[in-house]
Design an enzyme around this catalytic site. Structure first.
Site, PDB file in Angstrom:
ATOM      1  N   ASP A  29     -23.258 -46.345  51.880  1.00 26.47           N
ATOM      2  CA  ASP A  29     -22.330 -45.225  52.940  1.00 26.47           C
ATOM      3  C   ASP A  29     -23.083 -45.576  54.483  1.00 26.47           C
ATOM      4  O   ASP A  29     -24.262 -45.735  54.770  1.00 26.47           O
ATOM      5  CB  ASP A  29     -22.145 -43.916  52.883  1.00 26.47           C
ATOM      6  CG  ASP A  29     -21.035 -42.971  54.497  1.00 26.47           C
ATOM      7  OD1 ASP A  29     -21.250 -43.327  54.978  1.00 26.47           O
ATOM      8  OD2 ASP A  29     -20.274 -42.312  53.062  1.00 26.47           O
ATOM      9  N   ILE A  30     -22.698 -46.285  55.622  1.00 26.72           N
ATOM     10  CA  ILE A  30     -23.193 -46.630  56.474  1.00 26.72           C
ATOM     11  C   ILE A  30     -23.658 -45.609  57.602  1.00 26.72           C
ATOM     12  O   ILE A  30     -23.640 -45.536  59.030  1.00 26.72           O
ATOM     13  CB  ILE A  30     -22.285 -48.023  57.479  1.00 26.72           C
ATOM     14  CG1 ILE A  30     -21.134 -47.354  57.756  1.00 26.72           C
ATOM     15  CG2 ILE A  30     -22.424 -48.823  56.837  1.00 26.72           C
ATOM     16  CD1 ILE A  30     -19.986 -48.398  59.098  1.00 26.72           C
ATOM     17  N   HIS A  93     -12.615 -42.708  46.484  1.00 28.75           N
ATOM     18  CA  HIS A  93     -14.176 -42.519  45.917  1.00 28.75           C
ATOM     19  C   HIS A  93     -14.334 -41.447  46.327  1.00 28.75           C
ATOM     20  O   HIS A  93     -14.636 -40.443  46.144  1.00 28.75           O
ATOM     21  CB  HIS A  93     -14.677 -43.293  47.689  1.00 28.75           C
ATOM     22  CG  HIS A  93     -13.912 -41.979  48.937  1.00 28.75           C
ATOM     23  ND1 HIS A  93     -13.171 -41.905  49.237  1.00 28.75           N
ATOM     24  CD2 HIS A  93     -14.539 -40.920  49.645  1.00 28.75           C
ATOM     25  CE1 HIS A  93     -13.026 -41.699  50.480  1.00 28.75           C
ATOM     26  NE2 HIS A  93     -13.860 -41.057  50.323  1.00 28.75           N
ATOM     27  N   HIS A  95     -18.768 -40.494  46.615  1.00 34.70           N
ATOM     28  CA  HIS A  95     -19.665 -40.427  47.020  1.00 34.70           C
ATOM     29  C   HIS A  95     -21.014 -39.558  46.048  1.00 34.70           C
ATOM     30  O   HIS A  95     -21.497 -38.937  45.588  1.00 34.70           O
ATOM     31  CB  HIS A  95     -19.826 -38.707  48.620  1.00 34.70           C
ATOM     32  CG  HIS A  95     -18.658 -38.978  49.435  1.00 34.70           C
ATOM     33  ND1 HIS A  95     -19.214 -39.498  50.330  1.00 34.70           N
ATOM     34  CD2 HIS A  95     -17.638 -38.260  49.350  1.00 34.70           C
ATOM     35  CE1 HIS A  95     -17.645 -39.753  51.185  1.00 34.70           C
ATOM     36  NE2 HIS A  95     -17.600 -39.791  50.330  1.00 34.70           N
TER      37      HIS A  95
END
Length: 129
Positions: A29-30, A93, A95
């Protein structure tokens, strides 16, 4: 038009890739909650987790587990937390967030990393797969 995650899978948007197989893709994750925060997605764009058929759902969980175990071996943390929220991007998605404190699961606590730190960490996690 595909989601931002579909564009990442297709290579249209760069990412710090962790793992990939025929059906699933994982990348850092950016905008991470913690160092090593990773997203696992199905390559087939589906908006909601419960819209996945049972095989895709179980496959995503198995893929996420494998990535999470590599993440736990790579980042100093008490455990790896998992969350599926799905409001910010209309593409399922998972996490995976290395946790040392509950604030790292709030999505209000963010850490900054340099491009070099992202690259090195992605390589370190890939080595553990």
């Amino acid at each position: 038009m595909g989601s931002i995650f579909t564009k990442i899978v297709k290579g249209e948007i760069p990412c710090y890739k962790i793992a990939e197989d025929e059906n699933y893709f994982a990348f850092l994750d950016i905008n991470p909650n913690a160092r090593g925060h990773t997203l696992c997605i199905p390559k087939k764009e589906t908006d909601k987790l419960l819209e996945l058929d049972e095989d895709a759902y179980l496959g995503l969980m198995a893929f996420s587990r494998k990535v999470g175990m590599a993440l736990e071996r790579s980042v100093d943390c008490k455990r790896v937390g998992m969350a599926v929220v799905g409001l910010e991007v209309p593409h399922v998605h998972v996490h995976l967030i290395p946790l040392n404190d509950m604030k790292e699961m709030t999505f209000q606590h963010k850490v900054s990393m340099t491009e070099e730190e992202f690259r090195k960490l992605a390589a370190k996690i890939r080595e553990q797969l």
